[in-house]
Motif scaffolding. Structure first.
Motif, short mmCIF file in Angstrom:
data_model
loop_
_atom_site.label_atom_id
_atom_site.label_comp_id
_atom_site.label_asym_id
_atom_site.label_seq_id
_atom_site.Cartn_x
_atom_site.Cartn_y
_atom_site.Cartn_z
N PRO A 1 0.93 -1.15 0.12
CA PRO A 1 0.23 -0.09 0.06
C PRO A 1 0.82 1.15 -0.13
O PRO A 1 0.29 2.41 0.25
CB PRO A 1 -0.67 -0.07 1.32
N ASP A 2 2.08 1.26 -0.39
CA ASP A 2 3.05 2.42 -0.23
C ASP A 2 2.44 3.39 -0.97
O ASP A 2 2.43 4.65 -0.31
CB ASP A 2 4.45 1.88 -0.56
N ALA A 3 2.12 3.32 -2.16
CA ALA A 3 1.62 4.45 -2.99
C ALA A 3 0.58 5.26 -2.39
O ALA A 3 0.67 6.36 -2.41
CB ALA A 3 1.20 3.97 -4.57
N TYR A 4 -0.48 4.29 -1.85
CA TYR A 4 -1.52 5.14 -1.09
C TYR A 4 -1.19 5.82 0.18
O TYR A 4 -1.43 6.98 0.22
CB TYR A 4 -2.62 4.02 -1.03
N TYR A 5 -0.20 5.20 0.84
CA TYR A 5 0.24 5.78 2.01
C TYR A 5 0.79 6.99 2.06
O TYR A 5 0.74 8.07 2.54
CB TYR A 5 0.95 5.04 3.07
N GLN A 6 1.67 7.20 0.76
CA GLN A 6 2.60 8.35 0.45
C GLN A 6 1.79 9.55 0.00
O GLN A 6 1.72 10.77 0.37
CB GLN A 6 3.67 8.10 -0.69
N GLU A 7 0.54 8.83 -0.49
CA GLU A 7 -0.27 9.89 -0.98
C GLU A 7 -1.04 10.62 -0.02
O GLU A 7 -1.31 11.63 0.11
CB GLU A 7 -1.67 9.36 -2.10
N VAL A 8 -1.62 9.78 1.05
CA VAL A 8 -2.26 10.22 2.08
C VAL A 8 -1.27 11.14 2.94
O VAL A 8 -1.95 12.09 3.52
CB VAL A 8 -2.93 9.02 2.82
N ILE A 9 -0.15 10.77 3.31
CA ILE A 9 0.74 11.29 3.99
C ILE A 9 1.02 12.72 3.47
O ILE A 9 1.04 13.90 4.19
CB ILE A 9 2.18 10.71 4.20
N ALA B 1 -6.67 -3.86 -2.42
CA ALA B 1 -6.29 -3.77 -3.67
C ALA B 1 -6.09 -5.26 -4.36
O ALA B 1 -5.84 -6.43 -3.71
CB ALA B 1 -5.02 -2.98 -3.87
N PRO B 2 -6.20 -5.19 -5.65
CA PRO B 2 -5.92 -6.67 -6.39
C PRO B 2 -4.34 -6.87 -6.22
O PRO B 2 -3.46 -5.94 -6.44
CB PRO B 2 -6.57 -6.46 -7.64
N ILE B 3 -4.03 -8.25 -6.37
CA ILE B 3 -2.52 -8.67 -6.55
C ILE B 3 -2.45 -9.35 -8.03
O ILE B 3 -3.53 -10.04 -8.25
CB ILE B 3 -2.16 -9.80 -5.41
N THR B 4 -1.89 -8.51 -8.85
CA THR B 4 -1.96 -8.84 -10.20
C THR B 4 -1.26 -10.24 -10.49
O THR B 4 -0.15 -10.24 -9.70
CB THR B 4 -1.45 -7.82 -11.22
N VAL B 5 -1.46 -11.00 -11.39
CA VAL B 5 -0.25 -11.75 -11.99
C VAL B 5 0.27 -11.45 -13.36
O VAL B 5 -0.62 -11.31 -14.27
CB VAL B 5 -1.04 -13.30 -12.01
N SER B 6 1.23 -10.56 -12.93
CA SER B 6 2.02 -10.03 -14.26
C SER B 6 2.73 -10.88 -14.91
O SER B 6 3.62 -11.35 -14.30
CB SER B 6 2.52 -8.65 -13.83
N THR C 1 -8.00 -10.57 -4.14
CA THR C 1 -8.15 -9.17 -3.61
C THR C 1 -7.60 -9.22 -2.23
O THR C 1 -7.92 -10.09 -1.47
CB THR C 1 -9.48 -8.80 -3.55
N ALA C 2 -6.69 -8.27 -1.94
CA ALA C 2 -5.94 -8.40 -0.69
C ALA C 2 -6.47 -7.44 0.34
O ALA C 2 -6.38 -6.14 -0.21
CB ALA C 2 -4.31 -8.59 -0.93
N PRO C 3 -6.42 -7.72 1.46
CA PRO C 3 -6.50 -6.32 2.50
C PRO C 3 -5.21 -5.95 2.96
O PRO C 3 -4.24 -6.38 2.68
CB PRO C 3 -7.19 -6.87 3.66
N VAL D 1 -4.64 6.02 -7.04
CA VAL D 1 -3.41 5.23 -6.96
C VAL D 1 -3.75 3.72 -7.00
O VAL D 1 -2.83 3.09 -6.38
CB VAL D 1 -2.51 5.67 -6.05
N ASP D 2 -4.88 3.33 -7.25
CA ASP D 2 -5.17 2.11 -7.70
C ASP D 2 -5.61 1.29 -6.60
O ASP D 2 -5.28 -0.07 -6.54
CB ASP D 2 -4.44 1.31 -8.63
N PHE D 3 -6.31 1.73 -5.61
CA PHE D 3 -6.81 1.02 -4.39
C PHE D 3 -8.01 1.43 -4.22
O PHE D 3 -8.53 2.54 -4.43
CB PHE D 3 -5.82 1.40 -3.17
N ALA D 4 -8.79 0.30 -3.66
CA ALA D 4 -10.31 0.48 -3.27
C ALA D 4 -10.44 0.78 -2.01
O ALA D 4 -10.10 0.60 -1.20
CB ALA D 4 -10.78 -0.94 -3.41
N PRO D 5 -11.38 1.92 -1.77
CA PRO D 5 -11.67 2.29 -0.31
C PRO D 5 -12.47 1.17 0.55
O PRO D 5 -13.04 0.47 -0.22
CB PRO D 5 -12.89 3.71 -0.63
N LEU D 6 -12.42 1.38 1.80
CA LEU D 6 -13.33 0.51 2.52
C LEU D 6 -14.77 0.49 2.36
O LEU D 6 -15.17 1.88 2.06
CB LEU D 6 -12.77 0.59 3.85
N PRO D 7 -15.50 -0.51 2.34
CA PRO D 7 -16.82 -0.51 2.56
C PRO D 7 -17.38 0.43 3.72
O PRO D 7 -16.51 0.48 4.61
CB PRO D 7 -17.34 -1.85 2.57
#
Length: 368
Positions: free
Chosen positions: A67-75, A134-139, A308-310, A346-352
């Motif tokens: 989740p680093d991209a999301y945390y950096q955005e929020v910070i 967010a999803p874990i992709t199989v890239s 889908t990973a929490p 940044v491609d993460f899903a908010p919590l319900p």
């Protein structure tokens, strides 16, 4: 990581702030036209317009790179609201983050996997705060193949190297009509203790059953022929640079690196590409435990993306330093309210909504 990603995020933040500043100026001008000469403009003065402005201090954190991209955005956004607060989040991986939290080296830690006895975190010394999913992709990187489907059983055989070339009959059966090359498969995985590894291997254990033989956890005994990369970005780079490579990478880093990813067969038998819509569908079927841990992996639903990973932040129930407790609570409150709106960027899903409310109640429990 994509070389332009940092500049992209910085530029987006700058543009967003300029836009907000323009809106604020326009609003102020309109207020002036209204005729209330004695009114004081709202701003960074600790008023109701900004409850974070008078906070000051520093928080140290480490943990999950997922989740680093999301945390950096929020910070970054929180810094705009609380300019006297500094938050340093070091994406070390979930395993190191939990260890450093247990040793008292950080004020909070990010983790995609649940705390185990071997993590060095004492029972009762932490609370889970869900943040996003967010999803874990199989890239994959396979010359000439831009669409790929994989069933759980085939995926398990690929990652434990039972399948060694891309034109294997099992992969061909998942991809009727697709011409697959006789290219050796290069499996890329995390070399560090990782919640992404934990969730990916938990998915394989649940969805592929007895076909998957490597178990699950922050680390597993990968075959010697595979390649390890540090953090999600390290795995992404191996895939990017190696024809025939396949690896598991969070969607944000996969997109930033320009990777191609496979559609995965879900519990309802549908092949689904990783997306925020598929992630949200996966979250809807997840059961929430009393401690707010939850598992959306291999969820039912025709549109659910199965990997889908929490992800969570773990915090202390009580801090010796009252100011530290106040800062942790303020940051997490921001993350769970205004910060949720940043997640899709940044491609993460908010919590319900129901889980977000429970998470906010969890934050209120923090003492200091």
């Amino acid at each position: 990581m994509h070389p332009n990603r940092e500049a992209y995020l910085v530029n987006r933040n700058v543009l967003s702030r300029r836009l907000l500043a323009g809106v604020a100026v326009a609003a102020l001008a309109l207020t002036g036209c209204g005729g209330n000469d004695n009114a004081e403009p709202a701003g960074n003065d600790g008023s109701a317009a900004n409850e974070y402005a008078n906070l000051s201090g520093e928080l140290k954190a480490s943990g999950a790179s997922f989740p680093d991209a999301y945390y950096q955005e929020v910070i970054s956004a929180f810094k705009d609201e609380a300019p006297k607060v500094t938050i340093n989040y070091n994406a070390t991986g979930s395993g190191t983050g939990k260890k450093q939290f247990g040793e008292g080296l950080v004020d909070f830690a990010g983790t995609d996997s649940l705390v185990k006895d071997s993590d060095g975190v004492a029972p009762g010394s932490f609370l889970y705060v869900p943040t996003v999913a967010a999803p874990i992709t199989v890239s994959y990187n396979l010359e000439g193949v831009d669409k790929l489907q994989l069933s759980p059983e085939t995926l398990a055989k690929v990652f434990q190297t039972d399948i060694k070339t891309w034109n294997d009959p099992a992969i061909a059966a998942d991809n009727p009509g697709v011409t697959l090359p006789n290219t050796p498969i290069v499996v890329a995985h995390r070399s560090d203790g990782s919640g992404t590894t934990s969730n990916f291997t938990k998915y394989l254990a649940a969805a592929a059953g007895s076909t998957w033989k490597l178990g699950s956890g922050d680390t597993v005994a990968w075959p010697a022929s595979t390649q390890g990369g540090e953090k999600n970005t390290g795995v992404a780079q191996i895939v990017k640079q190696t024809n025939g490579a396949v690896g598991y990478v969070d969607l944000s880093d996969a997109k930033a690196t320009g990777l191609t990813y496979a559609a995965i067969k879900n519990k309802d038998g549908q092949y689904v590409l990783p997306s925020l819509e598929g992630t949200t569908a996966g979250l809807e079927g997840a059961e929430i435990a009393d401690d707010l841990s939850y598992n959306p992996l291999n969820a039912a639903g025709a549109s659910a993306y199965p990997i889908t990973a929490p992800t969570f932040i773990i915090v202390k129930p009580s801090y010796d330093d009252a100011n530290k407790a106040q800062l942790v609570k303020a940051f997490l409150k921001f993350l769970l309210t205004d910060g949720q709106e940043l997640a899709p960027e940044v491609d993460f899903a908010p919590l319900p909504a129901n889980l977000k409310e429970k998470a906010l109640a969890q934050v209120d429990k923090i003492q200091g």
